[in-house]
Write a protein that holds these residues in place. Sequence first.
Motif, PDB file in Angstrom:
ATOM      1  N   TYR A 168       0.844  -1.206   0.000  1.00 25.37           N
ATOM      2  CA  TYR A 168       0.000   0.000   0.000  1.00 25.37           C
ATOM      3  C   TYR A 168       0.876   1.252   0.000  1.00 25.37           C
ATOM      4  CZ  TYR A 168      -3.237  -3.643   1.213  1.00 25.37           C
ATOM      5  OH  TYR A 168      -3.959  -4.794   1.192  1.00 25.37           O
ATOM      6  N   ALA A 169       1.910   1.243   0.849  1.00 23.87           N
ATOM      7  CA  ALA A 169       2.818   2.399   0.873  1.00 23.87           C
ATOM      8  C   ALA A 169       3.513   2.552  -0.478  1.00 23.87           C
ATOM      9  CB  ALA A 169       3.846   2.225   1.991  1.00 23.87           C
ATOM     10  N   ARG A 170       3.798   1.431  -1.136  1.00 23.91           N
ATOM     11  CA  ARG A 170       4.460   1.501  -2.443  1.00 23.91           C
ATOM     12  C   ARG A 170       3.644   2.340  -3.426  1.00 23.91           C
ATOM     13  NH1 ARG A 170       4.819  -3.525  -3.539  1.00 23.91           N
ATOM     14  NH2 ARG A 170       6.986  -3.743  -2.930  1.00 23.91           N
ATOM     15  N   ARG A 171       2.334   2.104  -3.450  1.00 23.46           N
ATOM     16  CA  ARG A 171       1.485   2.835  -4.408  1.00 23.46           C
ATOM     17  C   ARG A 171       1.486   4.334  -4.110  1.00 23.46           C
ATOM     18  NH1 ARG A 171      -3.496   1.333  -6.704  1.00 23.46           N
ATOM     19  NH2 ARG A 171      -4.518   1.914  -4.772  1.00 23.46           N
ATOM     20  N   VAL A 172       1.558   4.679  -2.844  1.00 18.50           N
ATOM     21  CA  VAL A 172       1.627   6.099  -2.493  1.00 18.50           C
ATOM     22  C   VAL A 172       2.982   6.675  -2.911  1.00 18.50           C
ATOM     23  CG1 VAL A 172       1.686   7.722  -0.561  1.00 18.50           C
ATOM     24  CG2 VAL A 172      -0.020   5.888  -0.591  1.00 18.50           C
ATOM     25  N   ARG A 173       4.055   5.927  -2.658  1.00 12.62           N
ATOM     26  CA  ARG A 173       5.383   6.423  -3.051  1.00 12.62           C
ATOM     27  C   ARG A 173       5.466   6.594  -4.562  1.00 12.62           C
ATOM     28  NH1 ARG A 173       7.265   2.087   0.317  1.00 12.62           N
ATOM     29  NH2 ARG A 173       7.978   1.126  -1.611  1.00 12.62           N
ATOM     30  N   GLU A 174       4.826   5.688  -5.296  1.00 14.82           N
ATOM     31  CA  GLU A 174       4.841   5.806  -6.764  1.00 14.82           C
ATOM     32  C   GLU A 174       4.197   7.119  -7.214  1.00 14.82           C
ATOM     33  OE1 GLU A 174       4.643   0.990  -7.738  1.00 14.82           O
ATOM     34  OE2 GLU A 174       2.824   2.178  -7.747  1.00 14.82           O
ATOM     35  N   THR A 175       3.070   7.461  -6.579  1.00 15.92           N
ATOM     36  CA  THR A 175       2.390   8.705  -6.941  1.00 15.92           C
ATOM     37  C   THR A 175       3.257   9.913  -6.588  1.00 15.92           C
ATOM     38  OG1 THR A 175       0.273   7.625  -6.572  1.00 15.92           O
ATOM     39  CG2 THR A 175       0.238  10.014  -6.649  1.00 15.92           C
ATOM     40  N   LEU A 176       3.839   9.903  -5.387  1.00 10.58           N
ATOM     41  CA  LEU A 176       4.726  11.003  -4.989  1.00 10.58           C
ATOM     42  C   LEU A 176       5.869  11.134  -5.987  1.00 10.58           C
ATOM     43  CD1 LEU A 176       4.866  10.221  -1.160  1.00 10.58           C
ATOM     44  CD2 LEU A 176       4.045  12.373  -2.123  1.00 10.58           C
ATOM     45  N   CYS A 177       6.371   9.978  -6.422  1.00 12.33           N
ATOM     46  CA  CYS A 177       7.497   9.966  -7.355  1.00 12.33           C
ATOM     47  C   CYS A 177       7.088  10.560  -8.704  1.00 12.33           C
ATOM     48  CB  CYS A 177       7.985   8.526  -7.504  1.00 12.33           C
ATOM     49  SG  CYS A 177       9.272   8.344  -8.730  1.00 12.33           S
ATOM     50  N   GLU A 178       6.007  10.073  -9.259  1.00 10.68           N
ATOM     51  CA  GLU A 178       5.591  10.549 -10.585  1.00 10.68           C
ATOM     52  C   GLU A 178       5.315  12.054 -10.565  1.00 10.68           C
ATOM     53  OE1 GLU A 178       2.281   8.008 -11.515  1.00 10.68           O
ATOM     54  OE2 GLU A 178       3.555   6.241 -11.685  1.00 10.68           O
ATOM     55  N   LEU A 179       4.808  12.552  -9.435  1.00 11.58           N
ATOM     56  CA  LEU A 179       4.508  13.987  -9.324  1.00 11.58           C
ATOM     57  C   LEU A 179       5.720  14.793  -8.838  1.00 11.58           C
ATOM     58  CD1 LEU A 179       0.904  13.729  -7.789  1.00 11.58           C
ATOM     59  CD2 LEU A 179       1.507  14.218 -10.163  1.00 11.58           C
ATOM     60  N   VAL A 226      -1.258   2.662  14.550  1.00  6.79           N
ATOM     61  CA  VAL A 226      -0.172   2.545  13.579  1.00  6.79           C
ATOM     62  C   VAL A 226      -0.744   1.912  12.319  1.00  6.79           C
ATOM     63  CG1 VAL A 226       2.098   1.568  13.092  1.00  6.79           C
ATOM     64  CG2 VAL A 226       1.521   2.318  15.405  1.00  6.79           C
ATOM     65  N   SER A 227      -0.984   2.727  11.318  1.00  4.90           N
ATOM     66  CA  SER A 227      -1.505   2.250  10.051  1.00  4.90           C
ATOM     67  C   SER A 227      -0.633   2.854   8.955  1.00  4.90           C
ATOM     68  CB  SER A 227      -2.970   2.683   9.925  1.00  4.90           C
ATOM     69  OG  SER A 227      -3.461   2.339   8.657  1.00  4.90           O
ATOM     70  N   ILE A 228      -0.009   1.972   8.189  1.00  8.05           N
ATOM     71  CA  ILE A 228       0.957   2.386   7.162  1.00  8.05           C
ATOM     72  C   ILE A 228       0.311   2.186   5.798  1.00  8.05           C
ATOM     73  CG2 ILE A 228       3.267   1.904   6.195  1.00  8.05           C
ATOM     74  CD1 ILE A 228       3.515   2.785   9.086  1.00  8.05           C
ATOM     75  N   PRO A 229       0.351   3.113   4.880  1.00  6.66           N
ATOM     76  CA  PRO A 229       1.054   4.391   4.919  1.00  6.66           C
ATOM     77  C   PRO A 229       0.258   5.462   5.653  1.00  6.66           C
ATOM     78  CG  PRO A 229      -0.099   4.152   2.839  1.00  6.66           C
ATOM     79  CD  PRO A 229      -0.338   2.885   3.592  1.00  6.66           C
ATOM     80  N   TYR A 230       0.969   6.524   6.021  1.00  6.22           N
ATOM     81  CA  TYR A 230       0.331   7.679   6.654  1.00  6.22           C
ATOM     82  C   TYR A 230       1.018   8.928   6.124  1.00  6.22           C
ATOM     83  CZ  TYR A 230      -1.876  10.455  10.332  1.00  6.22           C
ATOM     84  OH  TYR A 230      -2.635  11.369  11.029  1.00  6.22           O
ATOM     85  N   LEU A 240      -3.550  11.836   6.261  1.00  7.72           N
ATOM     86  CA  LEU A 240      -4.405  10.759   5.739  1.00  7.72           C
ATOM     87  C   LEU A 240      -3.732   9.408   5.904  1.00  7.72           C
ATOM     88  CD1 LEU A 240      -4.415  13.228   3.246  1.00  7.72           C
ATOM     89  CD2 LEU A 240      -6.405  11.878   2.747  1.00  7.72           C
ATOM     90  N   SER A 241      -4.598   8.359   6.066  1.00  5.84           N
ATOM     91  CA  SER A 241      -4.009   7.047   6.314  1.00  5.84           C
ATOM     92  C   SER A 241      -4.416   5.947   5.337  1.00  5.84           C
ATOM     93  CB  SER A 241      -4.322   6.586   7.743  1.00  5.84           C
ATOM     94  OG  SER A 241      -5.660   6.209   7.825  1.00  5.84           O
ATOM     95  N   GLU A 242      -5.363   6.166   4.477  1.00  7.76           N
ATOM     96  CA  GLU A 242      -5.755   5.099   3.537  1.00  7.76           C
ATOM     97  C   GLU A 242      -5.058   5.330   2.206  1.00  7.76           C
ATOM     98  OE1 GLU A 242      -7.684   2.288   3.487  1.00  7.76           O
ATOM     99  OE2 GLU A 242      -7.550   2.459   5.655  1.00  7.76           O
ATOM    100  N   SER A 243      -4.381   4.293   1.694  1.00  7.24           N
ATOM    101  CA  SER A 243      -3.548   4.517   0.505  1.00  7.24           C
ATOM    102  C   SER A 243      -4.363   5.035  -0.687  1.00  7.24           C
ATOM    103  CB  SER A 243      -2.797   3.244   0.135  1.00  7.24           C
ATOM    104  OG  SER A 243      -3.692   2.181  -0.106  1.00  7.24           O
TER     105      SER A 243
END
Length: 256
Positions: A168-179, A226-230, A240-243
């Motif tokens: 789940y955190a991976r998908r968020v990091r991908e978005t941060l990366c692309e942007l 503790v819910s990752i990603p956050y 926010l905590s839901e990917s």
Amino acid sequence: MLGRFWDFADEARSMAATTARFGRGMAARPAPRRPERLLELYEFEACPYCRVVREALTELDLDVLVRPCPKGGTRYRPRVTELGGKAQFPFLVDPNTDAKIYESDEIVQYLYRQYGDREVPWNRRLAWLDTGLSSLAGVARLGAGYQSRPSKEPQETLELYSFELSPYARRVRETLCELEIPYVLRNAGRRRLADYVPAQLRNAALERMGADAGNRAALRQRAGQVSIPYLVDPNTGRELSESRQIRVYLQETYAA
Ligand SMILES: N[C@@H](CCC(=O)N[C@@H](CS)C(=O)NCC(=O)O)C(=O)O
């Protein structure tokens, strides 16, 4: 409806990438020496060499300022050429020692030696094999976190509580990366048995099996669990905590 289906399929492929890494980048054994100033990593999410560096950072429980450099990116790519002479990723800058390092294997060795006070783990000794497997994991992601997309630059740096292996955190990091959104990666690898139980199912008995520490303790303090990603965005005050929601938020707030 279709959006939900794609999201689900994408999560399944992220899960496949997680499985292909055989546990790397999940458990943390914190480095005994902590860098005073934040390490800086120029990288992009889809790069297999960058992945092994991010895994080492999770395993050593080290935070890092990520400056995303996806293909076609213009925000941080030029800075890497200025600092090191070529556009190659990953590129680590350690302001504590003035080290500037390009090669992923050298970076991993450096982190374990400089901060970990220990040898690289056994499953990283055959670096060529490990990096090859890292490339295989990337195949499942079909190029996510590879190419830049037009975006607005945030004024203040965002923060992401994450650990490398989390699908789940991976998908968020991908978005941060692309942007090309810079962020402080707050590593929150698993340290104790209770950390392996999903946040929603963790009960008081499990919690008594050991106290949270490090970024997990900070996150519990901040979010109540503790819910990752956050994601923490000081520009808007949003947390926010839901990917899926985080990705929509990033898209709506920063995509140009
Ligand atoms: N041997 C290097 C290889 C690094 C490498 O080839 N990185 C690719 C990305 S996966 C790169 O920098 N490509 C140039 C670019 O993206 O413009 C290492 O282990 O770090």
